[in-house]
Design an enzyme around this catalytic site. Sequence first.
Site, PDB file in Angstrom:
ATOM      1  N   ASP A   6     130.007 -80.117  17.251  1.00 44.94           N
ATOM      2  CA  ASP A   6     129.905 -78.635  17.384  1.00 44.94           C
ATOM      3  C   ASP A   6     129.966 -78.328  18.810  1.00 44.94           C
ATOM      4  OD1 ASP A   6     130.485 -76.041  17.019  1.00 44.94           O
ATOM      5  OD2 ASP A   6     128.458 -75.875  16.716  1.00 44.94           O
ATOM      6  N   VAL A   7     131.118 -78.156  19.653  1.00 41.79           N
ATOM      7  CA  VAL A   7     130.970 -77.964  20.823  1.00 41.79           C
ATOM      8  C   VAL A   7     130.984 -76.505  21.154  1.00 41.79           C
ATOM      9  CG1 VAL A   7     132.301 -78.207  23.269  1.00 41.79           C
ATOM     10  CG2 VAL A   7     132.268 -80.037  21.488  1.00 41.79           C
ATOM     11  N   VAL A  13     126.208 -79.512  19.780  1.00 39.47           N
ATOM     12  CA  VAL A  13     125.288 -79.945  18.444  1.00 39.47           C
ATOM     13  C   VAL A  13     126.000 -80.873  17.851  1.00 39.47           C
ATOM     14  CG1 VAL A  13     123.922 -79.264  16.701  1.00 39.47           C
ATOM     15  CG2 VAL A  13     124.540 -77.608  18.328  1.00 39.47           C
ATOM     16  N   ALA A 108     137.512 -71.968  16.431  1.00 44.24           N
ATOM     17  CA  ALA A 108     137.162 -73.003  15.485  1.00 44.24           C
ATOM     18  C   ALA A 108     135.879 -73.115  14.724  1.00 44.24           C
ATOM     19  CB  ALA A 108     137.322 -74.640  16.124  1.00 44.24           C
ATOM     20  N   ASP A 109     134.780 -72.609  15.669  1.00 47.24           N
ATOM     21  CA  ASP A 109     133.688 -72.473  14.936  1.00 47.24           C
ATOM     22  C   ASP A 109     133.574 -71.577  13.948  1.00 47.24           C
ATOM     23  OD1 ASP A 109     134.089 -70.244  16.823  1.00 47.24           O
ATOM     24  OD2 ASP A 109     131.812 -70.347  17.454  1.00 47.24           O
ATOM     25  N   THR A 135     126.255 -68.243  22.264  1.00 48.41           N
ATOM     26  CA  THR A 135     126.624 -67.687  23.475  1.00 48.41           C
ATOM     27  C   THR A 135     127.151 -66.221  23.512  1.00 48.41           C
ATOM     28  OG1 THR A 135     127.132 -69.828  24.511  1.00 48.41           O
ATOM     29  CG2 THR A 135     127.848 -68.019  25.794  1.00 48.41           C
ATOM     30  N   THR A 187     106.176 -55.495  32.007  1.00 53.39           N
ATOM     31  CA  THR A 187     107.447 -55.576  32.129  1.00 53.39           C
ATOM     32  C   THR A 187     107.924 -56.748  31.159  1.00 53.39           C
ATOM     33  OG1 THR A 187     107.328 -55.169  34.511  1.00 53.39           O
ATOM     34  CG2 THR A 187     109.241 -56.374  33.956  1.00 53.39           C
TER      35      THR A 187
END
Length: 257
Positions: A6-7, A13, A108-109, A135, A187
């Site tokens: 899986d790109v 992965v 595709a994913d 992402t 912070t």
Amino acid sequence: MLLVLDVGNTNIVAGVYDGKELLTHWRFSTDRGKTADEFGITLRSMFMYNDVNMRMIDAVIISSVVPPVVVPLCHMCERYFNVKPLVVGPGIKSGIHIRYDNPKEVGADRIVNAAAAMTKYAHMNRPMIILDFGTANTYCALLPNGEYLGGAISPGIGISAEALYNRAAKLPRIELSIPGQVINKNTVSSMQAGIMYGFVGQMEYIVKKMKEEFGKDAIVIGTGGFANTMSQASDCIDYVEPFLTLEGLRILYEKNK
């Protein structure tokens, strides 16, 4: 045995299946500049580390949202595994009916995830909302008969935090975890609260709107790197499936072999 790849935009992965059993899995950086040999050596080292015999791989399936990586990966499969891989794309049998204006635009994913969700949850006869935290965060609407209705896409948690660090001179790079409260006195915790609770709120609102549009009884399935973290902060997600995409690749291979 089956090798699934899986790109994604940030990581690749990989997983090895013996029948329906996931024997092992790995995650490594997506590098658009890598050659077939570099991918092959990377995978060979991972196979050796986990004591898995590469020669036992007799099939490979690839899903990619990064087109430049597909060709070297295919060459790698032919050279190191002596296998011509199946690449998820137009024409592949998925059992998913895409109701997009242009079906070729669907990543595709997202199709792979939909195929896995339908196989695992269609028996419940309820609409499905698939959340993939990568992402980009994708929100996909799926009917139990396999109709993919579309969805929403937003920037991912990781790249949003990185943008804040890069564009604000005094803000540090932080670990992305959920603090115990929203009102914080330093912070780092303040950034964690703003980013993580902000994405929880986004997730809950988008899911609420999707349910209003296509099914109030929809089940919500979470996958991707932040699925567990997000599910701990909200009861919005019904099921967490960390290997949904890998399972979907196995299912698609079985449909097309």
